[in-house]
Structure formats: C-alpha cells, structure tokens
Write a protein that holds these residues in place. Structure first.
Motif, PDB file in Angstrom:
ATOM      1  N   ALA A  80      -5.591   8.516   3.964  1.00  0.00           N
ATOM      2  CA  ALA A  80      -4.597   7.780   4.726  1.00  0.00           C
ATOM      3  C   ALA A  80      -4.146   8.606   5.932  1.00  0.00           C
ATOM      4  CB  ALA A  80      -3.413   7.442   3.840  1.00  0.00           C
ATOM      5  N   GLY A 127      -5.418  11.542  -1.501  1.00  0.00           N
ATOM      6  CA  GLY A 127      -4.764  11.063  -0.283  1.00  0.00           C
ATOM      7  C   GLY A 127      -4.969   9.595   0.036  1.00  0.00           C
ATOM      8  N   PHE A 166       1.064   4.098  -2.821  1.00  0.00           N
ATOM      9  CA  PHE A 166       0.781   5.513  -2.545  1.00  0.00           C
ATOM     10  C   PHE A 166       1.809   6.428  -3.219  1.00  0.00           C
ATOM     11  CE2 PHE A 166       0.407   9.493  -0.322  1.00  0.00           C
ATOM     12  CZ  PHE A 166      -0.941   9.586  -0.023  1.00  0.00           C
ATOM     13  N   VAL A 167       3.086   6.054  -3.160  1.00  0.00           N
ATOM     14  CA  VAL A 167       4.117   6.941  -3.727  1.00  0.00           C
ATOM     15  C   VAL A 167       4.416   6.650  -5.188  1.00  0.00           C
ATOM     16  CG1 VAL A 167       5.185   7.474  -1.504  1.00  0.00           C
ATOM     17  CG2 VAL A 167       6.040   5.541  -2.815  1.00  0.00           C
ATOM     18  N   ALA A 218      -2.040  12.464  -4.453  1.00  0.00           N
ATOM     19  CA  ALA A 218      -1.913  12.447  -2.985  1.00  0.00           C
ATOM     20  C   ALA A 218      -2.541  13.704  -2.406  1.00  0.00           C
ATOM     21  CB  ALA A 218      -0.439  12.346  -2.587  1.00  0.00           C
ATOM     22  N   VAL A 251      12.328   8.731  -0.454  1.00  0.00           N
ATOM     23  CA  VAL A 251      10.899   8.704  -0.149  1.00  0.00           C
ATOM     24  C   VAL A 251      10.329   7.285  -0.189  1.00  0.00           C
ATOM     25  CG1 VAL A 251       8.668   9.204  -1.253  1.00  0.00           C
ATOM     26  CG2 VAL A 251      10.228  11.063  -0.677  1.00  0.00           C
ATOM     27  N   PRO A 259      -3.865   5.409  -1.291  1.00  0.00           N
ATOM     28  CA  PRO A 259      -3.097   4.568  -2.216  1.00  0.00           C
ATOM     29  C   PRO A 259      -3.982   4.187  -3.390  1.00  0.00           C
ATOM     30  CG  PRO A 259      -2.963   3.719   0.038  1.00  0.00           C
ATOM     31  CD  PRO A 259      -4.015   4.788   0.027  1.00  0.00           C
ATOM     32  N   LYS A 315      -4.582  17.552   5.938  1.00  0.00           N
ATOM     33  CA  LYS A 315      -4.490  16.259   5.242  1.00  0.00           C
ATOM     34  C   LYS A 315      -3.559  16.386   4.032  1.00  0.00           C
ATOM     35  CE  LYS A 315      -7.392  14.545   1.882  1.00  0.00           C
ATOM     36  NZ  LYS A 315      -8.682  14.206   1.261  1.00  0.00           N
ATOM     37  N   PHE A 375       4.309  12.899   2.939  1.00  0.00           N
ATOM     38  CA  PHE A 375       4.530  11.462   2.730  1.00  0.00           C
ATOM     39  C   PHE A 375       5.263  11.201   1.417  1.00  0.00           C
ATOM     40  CE2 PHE A 375       3.720   7.064   1.839  1.00  0.00           C
ATOM     41  CZ  PHE A 375       3.676   6.457   3.081  1.00  0.00           C
ATOM     42  N   VAL A 376       4.869  11.895   0.367  1.00  0.00           N
ATOM     43  CA  VAL A 376       5.495  11.622  -0.935  1.00  0.00           C
ATOM     44  C   VAL A 376       6.732  12.469  -1.208  1.00  0.00           C
ATOM     45  CG1 VAL A 376       3.398  10.708  -2.030  1.00  0.00           C
ATOM     46  CG2 VAL A 376       3.902  13.138  -2.191  1.00  0.00           C
ATOM     47  N   ALA A 419       0.418   4.632   8.041  1.00  0.00           N
ATOM     48  CA  ALA A 419      -0.692   5.324   7.407  1.00  0.00           C
ATOM     49  C   ALA A 419      -1.645   4.325   6.765  1.00  0.00           C
ATOM     50  CB  ALA A 419      -0.170   6.307   6.369  1.00  0.00           C
ATOM     51  N   PHE A 420      -1.195   3.086   6.607  1.00  0.00           N
ATOM     52  CA  PHE A 420      -1.981   2.134   5.806  1.00  0.00           C
ATOM     53  C   PHE A 420      -2.402   0.882   6.581  1.00  0.00           C
ATOM     54  CE2 PHE A 420       1.088   4.373   3.113  1.00  0.00           C
ATOM     55  CZ  PHE A 420       0.194   5.202   2.472  1.00  0.00           C
ATOM     56  N   ASN A 459       0.827  -1.210   0.000  1.00  0.00           N
ATOM     57  CA  ASN A 459       0.000   0.000   0.000  1.00  0.00           C
ATOM     58  C   ASN A 459       0.864   1.263   0.000  1.00  0.00           C
ATOM     59  OD1 ASN A 459      -2.763  -0.841  -0.008  1.00  0.00           O
ATOM     60  ND2 ASN A 459      -2.501  -1.609   2.080  1.00  0.00           N
ATOM     61  N   ALA A 460       1.913   1.264   0.824  1.00  0.00           N
ATOM     62  CA  ALA A 460       2.779   2.449   0.901  1.00  0.00           C
ATOM     63  C   ALA A 460       3.454   2.711  -0.434  1.00  0.00           C
ATOM     64  CB  ALA A 460       3.823   2.267   2.004  1.00  0.00           C
ATOM     65  N   ALA A 477       8.918   5.080   2.882  1.00  0.00           N
ATOM     66  CA  ALA A 477       7.522   4.641   2.853  1.00  0.00           C
ATOM     67  C   ALA A 477       7.451   3.135   3.031  1.00  0.00           C
ATOM     68  CB  ALA A 477       6.856   5.041   1.533  1.00  0.00           C
ATOM     69  N   ALA A 482      -0.117  14.436   3.332  1.00  0.00           N
ATOM     70  CA  ALA A 482       0.021  13.621   2.122  1.00  0.00           C
ATOM     71  C   ALA A 482       1.243  14.051   1.320  1.00  0.00           C
ATOM     72  CB  ALA A 482      -1.247  13.736   1.272  1.00  0.00           C
TER      73      ALA A 482
END
Lengths: 309, 309, 309, 309
Positions: free
Chosen positions: A308, A256, A240-241, A252, B248, A258, B233, B240-241, B308-309, A236-237, B252, B237
């Motif tokens: 997320a 926000g 997401f990226v 994102a 990154v 995945p 949020k 995160f990326v 986060a997941f 999932n992570a 993650a 997000a």
C-alpha cells in the motif's frame, strides 16, 4: 506504493509456491470443531485475480475450504451497501489489541464492537443484514456466487451444525451486545446465520474473484455499483488496521497490504486498485493466521514490490 | 489507491484553506507547559512537497512551530539507518489502544514499547541514537537541516527547558523501561535529548521537505540512501497503524494515509511514492490531534483521491 | 471469631515449628539485590506477643532480617497519627488485584495509590512523613525502637545502598505519582527514605512487639495513644483486604487474620485485640509471601481457632 | 475486635433509625426491571438476630423485599455443605475490582469466577446446586424457610419473570463460563433457577434469622450442622474481602464486618460469633449498595464497637 512494473504471472506464483513449500503442513490446524479438524493439513492454494477478472493460481486454488472469518469482509461490504453508511454507528473502526473473540473490549466499549472484523462486529453485521434482507446468509451467498461466477458456492452444513453446537463464546458476545441494546433480531437467529456464513465453502479462486469490488473502487464484477469509491477506500483502510486480529502491526510490517484472515487457513489480501490475492493453507500460527499463507504473501510482496505504501 | 491524475497546485491548497477556515482556532491548545500555551491559536499552515522537492504552501506554512511528536518519525528513521534493523528488537510495531504516554501497555509488554510513535518508543529511539552518535539531538538536527535545506532549524531552548521541568511522566516511562533492562544510557541524558528533540522548531515547509525519504523509497534529498526501500515501506506501514495514537482507525477511515501528529498542532502525512504533506494548527481534539489539521487532510484526500488504497 | 479459650504457649509454637519444618528452605529467596540474596535460606523464626508485651518465640525469632514491606504498616500508622486521617485523601483503601509494584492501577486511578500496602502507597506515606518530620526514616526508627524496647534496631546500610541502586521501578512509581501532583518532596529524597525504611533490620520479636498498637486499640507500648480506636480498627480492616498483594483472598481463606508480608520473608499478623504474630522464613511463593510463614500462620490459626471471624 | 460489653436492644436500633432517617429515600432505586422499580423508595427496615434467635427490629423489618444478590450467601453456604469443599475448585476467593456483573475478569481467569459473590460465581453455585438437588431454588427456599422458621417465604413470580426477560448479561456470563467447560447443566435451566433465587422475597427478620449459621460456626438453627467451623470461618472471610463488589475496601474501612449487599436494597452483615444484622432501604449508591443501609451499619458499628477487628 504499488510498483507500476510489477506483473503477476503463472511462473511467479509457482516460485512463491516453491519458496513456502517447507512451511506447508506446519502450524496448528483449527480443531475446536471436528468438521474443521478433518481438513487436509498439507493443503495449499494461491490465487491472484486482477480487477478485470483474470485469474492466476497454483496448488489447491480451486479446492473449496471453510471461509470462516473471511466471510466478514463480504458480509460487511454487503451490509454497508444496504445501509449507506449507517452501520458505522453500530460498529467502530479501531484496531483491537485483543484476541478475535474477546469480550474485554466489547464490555469496555459498551456493546459497540471495535470493528467489523472481530466476531462481535460480524454478529452486528449479520443482525443488520437480517433486518434488511430477512435472510442474511442467503443474501451473502447470492452475492459471492455472482461475484465469483460460481453458482455452486454453498454452506457446508456439517461445519455449520458443528459450529452451532460449539458457539458458547459467540453466544456470550451476542448476549452482551444485546444487553447494551445493539442487537435487533432474535439471538438464535443471529447465531444461526453467523455460523452458516462462517461455514461457506469457497476456493481461493472464488474468494479472489469475489473480492474484486475492493480493487474496483466499489464496482461489482457485473458492472453495478456495490459501494462508493470513498466507502471502498474506507473499508480497505479499516481492514488494513483491523483485519489481522492482534497481529495487525506484524502483518503491516511484513506484508503491507489490507488483508483478512480466517481460522480455516485462508487469507484475502488487497493490492490497492489492482489485484485481489487469496491464499490458503490450514496450519495456523499463534494469532490464528495461516503460517504458509502469511509467508506466501510476504514473499509475493517482496517479489513484486506490491504494498500500500 | 493513488490516483494518477491527482495534481496538487497552489489553488487547490487555497481551496482547502478556505474550507477549513471555520475550524481554525477551535479545539484546545496544549497548555501543559507555558511555552507551548503561548502559541497563536489561530495559526494555520499547509505545505505539500513532491518527491523531487517542489513545494506548495498556504497560510503560515513558513512559520516554525514546536514539532513535538513529529520528531519521532525523523529520529526513528535515523536510528533505523544506523542500526540496519536491530532497533526493532527493542521496540514493537503494533498499534496502541491507549493514550500516547500510557504506562499500561509498557508494563504488560515488559518494557518493550508497542511502537516507535508512542513516547516510550521514542525514548528507546533516543537511547539508541545516543549510543550510536553520542549526541542524539545534534544528529537529528543535522539530518533535518540537510533534508529541508534549512540551516536555521534549531531547538527552542525555552520550550526544552520548560518541558524538562515538567516531564515526570516521561521520567516514569524511562525508569520503567530501564527496570526491564531496555535502556542503555543515563536516564537524565535520555530525557535531556528527548525533550530537546521535541522542542525542535520547524515550519510546515521544513517538515514536508524533511520527510521526503518516506516517498523516495528511503533515498535522501541529496541522493544518498537513508533506508532501504523495504525498510521505508515498513516505516510507512507502521506509521499507518500506529501514528495517530488511539485515533488510528478514525484517521485511517477519514484520511487513509500514513501520518504522525504532535501536540504542537502539526501533522505529517505521506502520499505513498509522491508527496509529503505537513499541516499545522494548534487547536487539538480529544485525542491530541489538530482539529483543523485533520480536517484539511480529509478535505485534501477527498479532493485528490489520495489514499494508500 | 476469637476463641476465648485459645492460649498460646511455648509448646504450641514448638509444635507449629515442627509441623512446617519440611517447608523451610523451599520457595525462592528474593534475589533482586545481592544483599537480600545472601540471607540464610533455611532461617525460620516465629514470635507471638500479647497485648501487654509477653513474648513467646521459637527458632530464629531473635535474628534480625530485612523488614522490607513490613515497614509499610508502621510507617502508615505513624503517618496516620501525625495527620489525623487526612492521608486517606492521598491513598485509597481498596484491594489491588495486581502485583505489588504495578503501575497499571496507579495510572487508572490518576496517581492515587490503591492502598497504603502497595509500593506506591508507601511512597506517598514516606512523602507525608518527610513533610511532617523532616526525617521519615528517623521518625520511623525511633518509633519501632520505642515500641520494641530495642535501641539497636537500625537500617542495614548495605541493603539500603543496594536497593537504591536498583530502584528504577519505584522511581517510575514516584514520577508517575508526581505527574498527578500527589508527591510534595523531591523524588530522590522520597526514594532515599523509602529504601532506608525497607532496609530496617528487625527480628520477629521486635516486630511482634512493635505491632502491639494494632491490638491495643491504638495505644502505644508506653501507654500514650498513637491512633484512636476507630482509626486502629480501620487500619486492621484495610490490612485485611489489602495486606497480602494479589493473594489477599487466598490468605483470608486459609488464615483469616489481618496481615502484611515482605519480600524479606517476614509476615506480621494480628489476632484482633489479643496478639501480634511475626513469622519469618526467606523462601517465597509466587505471590512473594513466605512459604513456611504462611503455612505456620495457617497451622497456628487452625490450632487455636484464632481468626477475625 | 468484638467488644464484650456491646449489647443490642430495641432503643439502640431506634436511635440508629433516627440517625439515618435523612438518608432514607436518597440514592437511586434499581430500575432495570419494572417489578423492582415499583418498590417503596422510602422503605427502611433493620433487624438484628442473636446467635440463639432473639430478634430486635425497627421500621419495615417484617416487610418482604427482593433479596437479589443476598441469595448468593445462602446458596453458596448450601452448595458448600453438599460438596464438602469441592466447589472451591470451580470458583475462587479473590476480590474483584470490577462491577458485579463484569465479564472482564471472568475471561482473564478462563471461566473460573473470582468469588461466589459476583454473578458469575452465583451461576456456578446454582449449577452445582442443580446437579446435586435437581431443584436449586427449591432446595434454597426450603433451607431459608427452615432457618427463618417462616414457611411463607417464596419466589416473587413477577420479579422472576421480569428478570428472566432482561438477563442478557447473565446469559452472556453463563455462555462464557460454559465455553470454558465450567457449567454442567443446560444454560436456560441455570438462568431459570438463578433469577428465581434472586427473586426470593424475604424480610430483614427472615434474613437475619436465616443467616445465623454464619455466627453459629456452621450449626443450623435447628441444631444440625450445615458447615464445619473452619468452612464457616472461610465463608465469612471470603465475604469480608468479596461481598461488597468494588466497594469492599470502603465498606471494610467504614464498617469492618463481613457483609453482602443486593440491588433490592438489602445488606446482610455478620458480627462474628454473635449477631446477624439485616438492613434494607431501596435507594442505592453508585456501587449498588443501599445508601441508608450502609449508613445504618456504620452507625451501629460505631455505637457498639462491633467489628471483626
């Protein structure tokens, strides 16, 4: 952060459908092969499956469409389950700033694809599945049939044939990977299975149900374990990226969650621990993501607070 | 997914401390300016602050260190609050595949930094804060003092002076941004405030407390609103990326939380809706992230299931 | 190959002038500073100087214009003469595929400019001249005055001031070079001398005469030696592969002579061992080269058979 | 500039041979295919052919070796002669800053190779020759046999077979070109002819004689015209800026002649209007150019004053 009070129901999906209706039919339908260009440009479906298999849906959510890159998520999950993690030696988990089929980074990274969600990474995934199972697309089809409880899921042969005849760029990727020694099987076989997997026809309902291992911490619909909780979290992570090509940050920011998109117009998104969403509408934006699909996910995220974070 | 049953307490942090102890002192201390190189290479602190301000900590978690790039998170949050979103026109939210101070992408993107967490993006943030407040670093200092309830937080003048004397690369970034018309204030003023903000000295405790708006949906420690829930949020997000430079995807994959690191050895990570974590240890890996710090976050994530997941 | 029977005379130049007349006034005049934009867009001059100083010319060949990047050839020749080759440690001799002021390659090459004919290389050249002479632009002015036998050659102060106020990008280059330790003097001083040298006003006649060391195997107009024959050959060879920005191959293909262009609309070209040509017309093509100027050189090359090959 | 008094004779070549003897056997022999790795690493040959066919030679100058990329010059000359210039629509004439088989630029330039002297450009050349002649390598072999007056020149089948089995990277290039519609023939056929042309075995003597059209303004050895004088000039100019991969500027600086190298250890260089030089020694430098070969050309250039400038 996932709001505990966010409840999905039929009327919510209908409101979302209404909200994005003006966008349905906008964007550009993928037309690099005739079989894809023939799709109904005004199609739209949205399905939400809960972890335990309850499904809500609106529009054409039972209509099969060409999954294309959505298959990458399922194929990689399956490959990971057969390999207990070793596939991560052959494919990275960093985002790509380049278009989905770029050779630039593959050359810079000496044949190790940036992540499983670009074409190069999917070719390596297929290669690994081929080595383990002898029939990559067969194994994948069996998996999604079981998860979606739909034995009718199959490869659209016309799409597969058409893609196979127009796959110079994927052939270039495969040869480049092979030149660095990161491909074990015959290139023609890898390409055959790759285009077949992209040509799987599934509905939003099928895809939402099939993706539930992503919100069940790796546990399959039938109760067996596909992946460990830790591997599922990592998948999932990474999605997401890496899952939305060069639109990762934009997605994102707006949604926000995945997610993975395909040029057939489908997007699969994950509400961690709770729901799998699948939306479909063929008109694409410049990054190759469904215009109405992204808008629907943004509206759904805004309405429910699902994120997320 | 955030496990509901994951509880942080003092003994958990002590176990984490023990687990990463062999890594403390490994890696390479940032030495591009003498004032940073003089730090205790064997320092290690870890603090966890809950949304409502309870703090657990181990090691040197009350020892101030040079926040460096951690300041970017707070400065950007502040700039966003003063601008109701317009700063997103001047800085993007896409990950950067290049090193933190790269001019490559800035040139390709015609002066619009990829995201607020690379140096170029922070220069634009400072420029915006300068225009709004007249005293960017003063406004930032007031903000973190209030959030951490610590009036002693201040700029380390020796570090600031030393950085100002060695900032050719940031000057190059600033001039390049200016050449595209994306900088409003005098370049020397922007650089002055930028190095001062990087030279803020704060402890893990300070930073964990100050970051709580990120888990309080934008609400400040004192109850006033800094950002809307949606903007908060989006900030998480984007972090995160984009928050860990070219690492990154790796972060993650290993940790799975929004986070920002600094070359002073600090990392601030966010458990969405629940906790802010700050870890510090000066030895850095090749990407400029704290070796013991990343390991501690990975261990904490594994022990608690926080993700986060 | 240089045809032995190719003779230049006044009528030849007049024919060339007639041939390119329709192109004069086309293209885009450099307008990034007001002082340059004020030039007569319909100006055109063409001068040919033989090794021993005979000059033929047509059109505005005695009208001074802003030499801009043409100064790079003379400054580098001078720097090379003062350094007996050591400057080649600070600047390379490989072509650049990027636009003249790109930071991309400078960063990739860690502060060593690709060649002396891009802005970054010229900044290093000026820095070296400053260190040797204390007055880079003064030394350069003295040199071109002597070679062209024209004591009136001088810096256009309005152009210099205007460029100095608009040189963020060159400042970015200078700071980036300095960040790698490849700049010795104060950045403001380097920029002052750099913009002054670009703002020298010279005519086609001046420039053709001043460039004669390039066809006299390094011997100056007055008989003294500026460069060894080997160094002169190397300078011509480097100019051939680097002198026309990202249009190097196109110019080699169409004209086949070592040459350098400037955004003021001038081009200096070298017929090895025999002639220096200078053409001027302000309208530029997309690569920043004079439209009528390149056409005139192509016509002259076709009419005479002049080529390096 | 070509010195009029520079005369080549046997004793000159023997002095050059003595001068570079310490370098023979140094560098790294190409070993990506077994058939190439088996070459005598201490081989060295040097031949100079005048425009009218007089040949001087030393060392192994009559020993055939694998021409590899040297074939690109002859194939392109032949393709140009059959096309009266139209092939320049399918391949550029700009230098490449990247390694000889890079896909980076090919993708950036949307399938149009930078120049005829990189692998991608040679694949397009072969494709064009195939379309015109039906037997690309046959036509090329007939051409070099005629020019060198040596009917024994042929493809080394062992080398060709070995290269065909190890050509993933060239296959990737070919598929990428095809994906942009810039390849007309079947990819396997193009690759067959491409590897066969690279596997031609010719001696320094053969190659120097065969290259004489480059110094005879396009006129073949037998008196017929291959290319116009203008096209020949353009071919030499393009070779000057593109013939030595990413070492173009270095070679221009050190030697100053149009030249093309191959990984078999050969280099063909052109003294405009006068001589064709071919040198061979298998040990390569980091750019893939013969160590002793480049040194011999530099020594020869220094001894004679031969240069394009």
């Amino acid at each position: 952060m996932v709001q505990d009070d966010a409840v999905v129901d039929q009327s919510l999906l209908e409101r979302i459908h209404d909200e994005v209706r003006p966008l349905i039919g906008t964007g550009r339908v993928a037309d690099y092969i005739p079989a894809l260009a023939a799709v109904n440009a005004r199609g739209f479906g949205l399905a939400v499956a809960s972890a335990d298999g309850e499904v809500f849906g609106v529009g054409d959510y039972r209509v099969p469409f060409s999954v294309q890159s959505l298959s990458k998520v399922f194929a990689f999950g399956l490959a990971l389950s057969l390999e207990t993690g070793r596939i991560w030696d052959r494919v990275g988990h960093e985002p790509s700033n380049h278009a989905f089929n770029s050779l630039l980074q593959l050359e810079r990274d000496r044949g190790v694809p940036r992540n499983p969600f670009v074409n190069a990474g999917a070719l390596v995934t297929v290669d690994q599945l081929l080595s383990r199972t002898g029939d990559a697309v067969g194994a994948l089809r069996a998996f999604v049939r079981a998860e979606a409880a739909n034995p009718d899921i199959d490869v659209d042969k016309a799409v597969a044939t058409s893609e196979r005849d127009n796959c110079h760029r994927n052939a270039a990727l495969a040869h480049l990977i092979a030149s660095y020694g990161n491909l074990d099987n015959d290139i023609d076989a890898v390409l055959d299975h790759y285009v077949a997997q992209c040509a799987l026809a599934m509905s939003c309902r099928d895809l939402a149900l099939a993706g539930r291992f992503l919100v069940r911490h790796g546990v399959r619909a039938g109760g067996g374990r596909l992946l460990s909780a830790a591997d599922t979290k990592r998948l999932n992570a990474t999605m997401f990226v890496c899952g939305m090509y060069d639109g990762v940050g934009e997605f994102a920011y707006r949604v926000g969650l995945p997610a993975k998109s395909g040029v057939g117009g489908g997007i699969v998104a994950v509400v961690p621990g709770r729901y799998v969403i699948c939306v479909w509408s063929p008109g694409l934006d410049a990054s190759g993501n469904s215009v109405a699909g992204v808008a629907a996910l943004e509206a759904l995220s805004a309405a429910t607070g699902w994120s997320a974070f």
